[in-house]
Design a protein around this motif. Structure first.
Motif, short mmCIF file in Angstrom:
data_model
loop_
_atom_site.label_atom_id
_atom_site.label_comp_id
_atom_site.label_asym_id
_atom_site.label_seq_id
_atom_site.Cartn_x
_atom_site.Cartn_y
_atom_site.Cartn_z
N ALA A 143 0.84 -1.20 0.00
CA ALA A 143 0.00 0.00 0.00
C ALA A 143 0.87 1.25 0.00
CB ALA A 143 -0.91 0.01 1.22
N ARG A 144 0.42 2.26 -0.73
CA ARG A 144 1.06 3.57 -0.68
C ARG A 144 0.45 4.32 0.49
NH1 ARG A 144 -0.05 3.12 -6.30
NH2 ARG A 144 -1.74 4.58 -6.01
N LEU A 145 1.29 4.88 1.35
CA LEU A 145 0.80 5.49 2.58
C LEU A 145 -0.19 6.62 2.34
CD1 LEU A 145 3.97 5.46 4.85
CD2 LEU A 145 2.01 3.93 4.87
N GLY A 146 0.05 7.46 1.35
CA GLY A 146 -0.88 8.55 1.05
C GLY A 146 -2.24 8.03 0.63
N GLU A 147 -2.23 7.00 -0.19
CA GLU A 147 -3.48 6.39 -0.64
C GLU A 147 -4.21 5.72 0.52
OE1 GLU A 147 -4.57 3.60 -4.37
OE2 GLU A 147 -3.12 2.73 -2.98
N LEU A 148 -3.46 4.99 1.35
CA LEU A 148 -4.06 4.33 2.51
C LEU A 148 -4.70 5.35 3.45
CD1 LEU A 148 -4.60 2.12 4.60
CD2 LEU A 148 -2.18 2.29 5.28
N GLY A 149 -3.95 6.37 3.82
CA GLY A 149 -4.47 7.39 4.73
C GLY A 149 -5.67 8.12 4.17
N GLY A 150 -5.57 8.51 2.90
CA GLY A 150 -6.67 9.24 2.27
C GLY A 150 -7.93 8.42 2.15
N GLU A 151 -7.82 7.19 1.67
CA GLU A 151 -9.00 6.33 1.52
C GLU A 151 -9.60 5.97 2.87
OE1 GLU A 151 -10.82 5.64 -1.04
OE2 GLU A 151 -9.47 6.47 -2.53
N ALA A 152 -8.75 5.73 3.86
CA ALA A 152 -9.26 5.41 5.20
C ALA A 152 -10.07 6.58 5.77
CB ALA A 152 -8.12 5.02 6.12
N VAL A 153 -9.55 7.79 5.62
CA VAL A 153 -10.26 8.97 6.13
C VAL A 153 -11.56 9.18 5.34
CG1 VAL A 153 -10.18 11.50 6.30
CG2 VAL A 153 -8.25 10.11 7.10
#
Length: 136
Positions: free
Chosen positions: A103-113
């Motif tokens: 997982a790309r951290l930016g994508e993970l954080g953004g989608e989770a939020v």
């Protein structure tokens, strides 16, 4: 929670989290550690993750209160082989997302939020308060 609510939660989780590379699963839990819904995880594993992450989320809220940090938006735990993202969801719920290191951290954080916000718009589990003793 009704079957219809569980189906709606699962649909929101699937529509949003399936976009994340390396998604392993997710758990939606109440702030008292009770698993409300699981995505791609076995029930027993989801319940253990919910209980453990409830403690992490509570600790971060306590630290934020102590330092006047405001609302805790998300927490990211990096492990050798996994990422764990913990996001506040609604008034009294928390979303936990587990991914591989792909997982790309930016994508993970953004989608989770975004997922937590989508769920939080209609799902609210009020925080429990201490019962007041009857007036004498």
């Amino acid at each position: 929670m009704t079957t219809t609510q569980n189906d709606m939660i699962y649909s929101v989780l699937d529509n949003n989290l399936s976009r994340i590379a390396g998604i392993q699963g997710a758990v939606l839990l109440s702030n008292d550690g009770i698993g409300l819904s699981a995505y791609l995880l076995e029930r027993d594993q989801a319940e253990r993750i919910a209980a453990a992450c409830s403690g992490i989320a509570s600790t971060m809220k306590a630290i934020s209160r102590e330092i006047d940090g405001g609302r805790v938006i998300r927490q990211l735990v990096e492990m050798d082989d996994r990422y764990l993202c913990i996001v506040g969801c609604g008034e009294g719920s928390t979303l936990i997302v587990v991914t591989s290191r792909k997982a790309r951290l930016g994508e993970l954080g953004g989608e989770a939020v975004r997922t937590a916000q989508a769920l939080g718009e209609w799902l609210g589990t009020p925080e429990r308060t201490q019962a007041q003793p009857p007036a004498s």
